[in-house]
Scaffold this active site. Structure first.
Site, PDB file in Angstrom:
ATOM      1  N   LYS A   1      23.059  65.270  28.158  1.00  0.00           N
ATOM      2  CA  LYS A   1      22.680  64.313  27.755  1.00  0.00           C
ATOM      3  C   LYS A   1      23.083  62.760  28.563  1.00  0.00           C
ATOM      4  O   LYS A   1      24.029  62.946  29.063  1.00  0.00           O
ATOM      5  CB  LYS A   1      22.636  64.118  26.523  1.00  0.00           C
ATOM      6  CG  LYS A   1      23.097  62.835  25.234  1.00  0.00           C
ATOM      7  CD  LYS A   1      23.563  63.138  24.426  1.00  0.00           C
ATOM      8  CE  LYS A   1      23.990  61.927  23.508  1.00  0.00           C
ATOM      9  NZ  LYS A   1      24.704  61.374  23.902  1.00  0.00           N
TER      10      LYS A   1
ATOM     11  N   LYS B   1      27.664  64.245  33.749  1.00  0.00           N
ATOM     12  CA  LYS B   1      27.328  65.290  34.960  1.00  0.00           C
ATOM     13  C   LYS B   1      28.026  64.675  35.934  1.00  0.00           C
ATOM     14  O   LYS B   1      28.041  65.598  36.686  1.00  0.00           O
ATOM     15  CB  LYS B   1      25.728  65.094  34.893  1.00  0.00           C
ATOM     16  CG  LYS B   1      25.381  65.273  33.622  1.00  0.00           C
ATOM     17  CD  LYS B   1      23.909  65.622  33.542  1.00  0.00           C
ATOM     18  CE  LYS B   1      23.287  64.110  33.543  1.00  0.00           C
ATOM     19  NZ  LYS B   1      23.643  62.935  32.028  1.00  0.00           N
TER      20      LYS B   1
ATOM     21  N   LYS C   1      20.191  55.065  39.235  1.00  0.00           N
ATOM     22  CA  LYS C   1      21.278  53.808  39.934  1.00  0.00           C
ATOM     23  C   LYS C   1      22.606  54.569  41.565  1.00  0.00           C
ATOM     24  O   LYS C   1      23.214  53.890  41.192  1.00  0.00           O
ATOM     25  CB  LYS C   1      22.711  54.387  37.356  1.00  0.00           C
ATOM     26  CG  LYS C   1      21.769  54.718  36.834  1.00  0.00           C
ATOM     27  CD  LYS C   1      23.221  54.321  35.357  1.00  0.00           C
ATOM     28  CE  LYS C   1      23.737  55.341  35.704  1.00  0.00           C
ATOM     29  NZ  LYS C   1      23.255  56.825  35.446  1.00  0.00           N
TER      30      LYS C   1
ATOM     31  N   ASP D   1      18.822  63.705  30.014  1.00  0.00           N
ATOM     32  CA  ASP D   1      17.990  64.842  29.038  1.00  0.00           C
ATOM     33  C   ASP D   1      16.583  64.242  29.641  1.00  0.00           C
ATOM     34  O   ASP D   1      15.640  64.707  28.875  1.00  0.00           O
ATOM     35  CB  ASP D   1      18.782  64.738  28.220  1.00  0.00           C
ATOM     36  CG  ASP D   1      18.336  63.695  26.936  1.00  0.00           C
ATOM     37  OD1 ASP D   1      18.550  63.301  26.284  1.00  0.00           O
ATOM     38  OD2 ASP D   1      18.438  62.234  28.008  1.00  0.00           O
TER      39      ASP D   1
END
Length: 298
Positions: free
Chosen positions: A40, A45, A71, A158
């Protein structure tokens, strides 16, 4: 121990309208163990990927981390800065890749970890799959994968459309980062379905999940038991992890506080688990209504 690539028994079929296209043999990553990290949005992550890369490097492995988010902040705790993306560099040479050198888009981070930020197309345009494909192609052209033991793809949120599922075409194992809450587990359930679809035509299999930013793991474990999945690590919700991001450092560069030392040990254990090989899992993701009934109501 080599990764077991025996196709598991899967339940259900690929979704209607899905396009499963075999990649060109020349695009395959060979010789390295390849892991794709999903979860998510905002679940941690990049923190997980960077500390896992650092842990692999501490085991003496030659590591390459590829950030797959526009990003381009996947590797900044490894390098201490936001490095330019492959797409940015390609734009500078008017998309003539033959003009690039490896050092134009591959940057060295903590303990020798090689860092690449694929970037992404402008918002609302293009496809992330193209960006991932071009990045891997460039790395192969410059022979950057020949001296690599571990490749980690850190993938955008996700979003499990075909584009951002592209790293699954290269991976041996997919690792899902989750938390002990409904939204994170719901996203994990969808990612499991995406990996299962890709595993029909590619070697990727599910390694398990990492419970992150969670004091407890009861809901994660309940879900895993229901669908036949495994939690293979637990990273608690510690302020030290937040501080490491603010300082642009991995946990392996932070002071030896007791809680930091404990989390480092968990990352080292996770790296060893993944390197030694995990069982190729084939969980059965739940329909929406069933996951609501399992986790959403008392």
């Amino acid at each position: 121990m080599a990764l077991d690539k025996t196709p598991p028994m899967l339940r259900g079929d690929d979704g209607e309208g899905s396009v499963q296209v075999h990649q060109d043999d020349s695009a395959k990553i060979e010789g390295a163990k390849v892991f794709s990290v999903y979860g998510k949005g905002g679940i941690g992550k990049s923190t997980t990927s960077s500390n896992l890369s650092a842990a692999f490097s501490m085991l003496g492995k030659r590591v390459l981390q590829i950030g797959c988010d526009p990003k381009h902040d996947s590797t900044f705790t490894l390098t201490g800065t936001l490095v330019p993306t492959v797409i940015d560099i390609l734009k500078e040479v008017d998309f003539h890749p033959e003009e690039l050198r490896a050092e134009d888009f591959v940057f060295e981070g903590f303990n020798g970890v090689k860092c690449v930020e694929a970037g992404g197309p402008p918002a609302g345009t293009g496809c992330g799959g193209y960006v991932v494909g071009q990045t891997v192609k460039l790395l192969k052209q410059h022979h950057m994968l020949e001296d690599t033991d571990v490749v980690i793809f850190d993938v955008l949120g996700d979003v499990v459309c075909g584009g951002f599922a592209a790293p699954l075409q290269h991976a041996d194992r997919a690792l899902i980062v989750t938390a002990n809450d409904f939204d994170s587990i719901y996203a994990m359930n969808r990612i499991i379905a995406a990996v299962q679809a890709k595993s029909k035509n590619y070697k990727v299999r599910l390694a398990g999940c990492v419970a992150n930013r969670s004091r407890e793991t009861d809901e994660v474990d309940r879900y895993c038991k229901t669908v036949g999945f495994n939690r293979i690590a637990h990273m608690p919700d510690l302020d030290a992890i937040r501080r490491s991001r603010l300082k642009k450092k991995t946990l392996f560069e932070m002071p030896d506080d007791e809680e930091i030392v404990q989390v480092r040990k968990e990352y080292m254990r996770l790296a060893e688990t993944l390197w030694n090989g995990t069982e190729p899992l084939a969980p059965a993701p739940l329909p929406d209504r069933e996951i609501f009934e399992l986790l959403g109501f008392d």
